[in-house]
Design an enzyme around this catalytic site. Sequence first.
Site, PDB file in Angstrom:
ATOM      1  N   ARG A   1      10.137  37.138  79.413  1.00 27.62           N
ATOM      2  CA  ARG A   1       9.521  38.390  78.949  1.00 27.62           C
ATOM      3  C   ARG A   1       8.960  39.206  80.104  1.00 27.62           C
ATOM      4  NH1 ARG A   1       8.917  34.534  75.095  1.00 27.62           N
ATOM      5  NH2 ARG A   1       7.037  33.781  76.110  1.00 27.62           N
TER       6      ARG A   1
ATOM      7  N   GLU B   1       2.646  19.852  81.364  1.00 23.77           N
ATOM      8  CA  GLU B   1       1.818  18.838  80.712  1.00 23.77           C
ATOM      9  C   GLU B   1       2.499  17.459  80.846  1.00 23.77           C
ATOM     10  OE1 GLU B   1       0.927  20.167  76.830  1.00 23.77           O
ATOM     11  OE2 GLU B   1      -0.392  18.475  76.400  1.00 23.77           O
TER      12      GLU B   1
HETATM   13  P1  AMP Z   1       1.546  29.027  81.767  1.00 23.81           P
HETATM   14  O1  AMP Z   1       2.433  28.532  82.867  1.00 23.81           O
HETATM   15  O2  AMP Z   1       0.881  27.947  80.988  1.00 23.81           O
HETATM   16  O3  AMP Z   1       0.545  30.074  82.276  1.00 23.81           O
HETATM   17  O4  AMP Z   1       2.487  29.721  80.715  1.00 23.81           O
HETATM   18  C1  AMP Z   1       2.984  30.955  80.967  1.00 23.81           C
HETATM   19  C2  AMP Z   1       4.380  31.145  80.432  1.00 23.81           C
HETATM   20  O5  AMP Z   1       4.580  30.552  79.152  1.00 23.81           O
HETATM   21  C3  AMP Z   1       4.632  32.621  80.263  1.00 23.81           C
HETATM   22  O6  AMP Z   1       5.934  32.893  80.758  1.00 23.81           O
HETATM   23  C4  AMP Z   1       4.512  32.865  78.788  1.00 23.81           C
HETATM   24  O7  AMP Z   1       5.544  33.687  78.355  1.00 23.81           O
HETATM   25  C5  AMP Z   1       4.595  31.509  78.120  1.00 23.81           C
HETATM   26  N1  AMP Z   1       3.456  31.221  77.229  1.00 23.81           N
HETATM   27  C6  AMP Z   1       2.493  30.286  77.429  1.00 23.81           C
HETATM   28  N2  AMP Z   1       1.628  30.227  76.422  1.00 23.81           N
HETATM   29  C7  AMP Z   1       2.011  31.173  75.550  1.00 23.81           C
HETATM   30  C8  AMP Z   1       1.510  31.631  74.282  1.00 23.81           C
HETATM   31  N3  AMP Z   1       0.428  31.102  73.707  1.00 23.81           N
HETATM   32  N4  AMP Z   1       2.166  32.649  73.676  1.00 23.81           N
HETATM   33  C9  AMP Z   1       3.257  33.197  74.252  1.00 23.81           C
HETATM   34  N5  AMP Z   1       3.782  32.809  75.410  1.00 23.81           N
HETATM   35  C10 AMP Z   1       3.176  31.803  76.069  1.00 23.81           C
END
Ligand code: AMP
Length: 172
Positions: free
Chosen positions: A59, A96
Site C-alpha cells: 500500500r 513475531e
Molecule cells: P509493522 O512492520 O509491524 O510496522 O507493520 C507494518 C506493515 O504491515 C505495513 O506495511 C502495514 O501495511 C501492515 N500492517 C501492520 N499492521 C496493520 C494493521 N493493523 N492494519 C493494516 N495494515 C497493517
Amino acid sequence: MEEVKALIRDIPDFPKPGIIFKDITPVLSNGKVFKKLTDRLRDRYQDKKIDVVLGIEARGFIFGASLAYALGAGLAIVRKPGKLPYQTFQESYELEYGVDSIEIHKDAILEGQRILIIDDVLATGGTASAAVKLVRNNFQVDIVETVFLIELCFLNGKEKLGDTDVFSLITY
Ligand code: AMP
C-alpha cells in the site's frame, strides 16, 4: 484529516485473530478525500526538495505514487523477496515468529538524493525500520522523513525508527 479517519474501516481478526486491520480502501475509492490527503502531503513536502519517494510494498506504492506525482519526484519501490527483476540490496528483519526480508534495486536511488519513505500503516515498526536500514546501509542519501497515513501509537513503532523523523497523518 477527520474525513480520512471516518473512511478508515476496522476489520477485526484479519489477517489473523487479535489483529484489527486498518482497511484504507474506502479512502482510495473516495476521489475527493484521496485528493485532499495527497494535497496535504504535497503541502508538507513541496519545499523540501524531495528527489525520490520510496514506497513500501504494497500500500506504500499507492500513496507513494500519488505523492511522487504531486511533488514531481521519482518513485522507488521496496519489495518482498524475489519480486524485483534487476540486481538488489536486501535487509532482513524479525517478525513475531521468524524473519522476513525486503529488497530494493541497486540503482533505485542515487547518491546525494533526498528521500521520503512512505507506507500506509506504522505498526510495530519492523518493516519501516528495515526500509530505513536498507537505504542507510547501501546508499549515501538523506532520508528527509518517514511518512505514514496511520500510526498505531500503542505499538511503539516509532522507537524502532530511532533518529529518523516520523510523520503520521492519523494516530490511534
Ligand atoms: P509493522 O512492520 O509491524 O510496522 O507493520 C507494518 C506493515 O504491515 C505495513 O506495511 C502495514 O501495511 C501492515 N500492517 C501492520 N499492521 C496493520 C494493521 N493493523 N492494519 C493494516 N495494515 C497493517
